[in-house]
Design an enzyme around this catalytic site. Structure first.
Site, PDB file in Angstrom:
ATOM      1  N   ARG A  71       0.826  -1.212   0.000  1.00 17.79           N
ATOM      2  CA  ARG A  71       0.000   0.000   0.000  1.00 17.79           C
ATOM      3  C   ARG A  71       0.860   1.261   0.000  1.00 17.79           C
ATOM      4  O   ARG A  71       0.586   2.191  -0.766  1.00 17.79           O
ATOM      5  CB  ARG A  71      -0.962   0.008   1.191  1.00 17.79           C
ATOM      6  CG  ARG A  71      -2.089  -1.002   1.039  1.00 17.79           C
ATOM      7  CD  ARG A  71      -2.968  -1.023   2.247  1.00 17.79           C
ATOM      8  NE  ARG A  71      -2.182  -1.497   3.401  1.00 17.79           N
ATOM      9  CZ  ARG A  71      -2.572  -1.400   4.660  1.00 17.79           C
ATOM     10  NH1 ARG A  71      -3.723  -0.842   4.953  1.00 17.79           N
ATOM     11  NH2 ARG A  71      -1.809  -1.859   5.632  1.00 17.79           N
ATOM     12  N   ASN A  89      -6.140  -2.709   1.824  1.00 16.21           N
ATOM     13  CA  ASN A  89      -6.103  -4.164   1.939  1.00 16.21           C
ATOM     14  C   ASN A  89      -7.527  -4.683   1.974  1.00 16.21           C
ATOM     15  O   ASN A  89      -8.440  -3.988   2.412  1.00 16.21           O
ATOM     16  CB  ASN A  89      -5.397  -4.585   3.232  1.00 16.21           C
ATOM     17  CG  ASN A  89      -3.888  -4.529   3.122  1.00 16.21           C
ATOM     18  OD1 ASN A  89      -3.332  -4.452   2.038  1.00 16.21           O
ATOM     19  ND2 ASN A  89      -3.219  -4.552   4.254  1.00 16.21           N
TER      20      ASN A  89
END
Length: 144
Positions: A71, A89
């Protein structure tokens, strides 16, 4: 063996693009403005294109993509390309992202996501056209 290609793009003001190709490392590209002595990654060139060619897509990345800073890597790369959207996520172990920007910048980000950061192992990439609002910047969202 490395080779350098120099190409002058015929625009006003004039920009010079350098491509440095090397087998031993990644390809490096830079744009130089001769009068201003400014240096920008080639990817910025894609963000300066006509805004009417904006593309928005949702991408689901599968594999070993959680716990490897995927990320944060995505936020850095999307910001570099001038994209808007988000990354998060998912509980199933995948990473989901929304990318919005110029056609070329979104396609470049899609290609980068196929590789991911050095610790990631990407086994699948699902790309879906999307009409969602990307927001005003690129951000990291909580897990869903």
């Amino acid at each position: 063996m490395a080779s350098t290609i120099i190409r002058v793009i015929p625009t006003q003001p004039r920009f010079i693009v350098y491509w440095n190709n090397s087998i031993s490392n990644n390809t490096t590209s830079r744009i130089f403005h001769p009068r201003c002595n400014l240096r920008h990654p080639l990817s910025i060139m894609a963000t300066s294109q006509d805004s009417s060619s904006t593309k928005t897509e949702r991408v689901v990345i599968k594999g070993r993509v959680q716990g490897v800073f995927y990320r944060n890597w995505t936020v850095d790369n999307a910001t570099e390309l001038g994209l808007k959207g988000w990354v998060r996520n998912r509980r199933d172990g995948s990473v989901e992202a929304l990318f919005s920007g110029s056609f070329d910048a979104v396609k470049e980000m899609e290609q980068r996501c196929r590789r991911g950061p050095s610790e990631a192992v990407v086994t699948g990439l699902e790309v879906l056209p999307c009409g969602d609002d990307p927001g005003t910047a690129f951000q990291r969202k909580p897990t869903v």
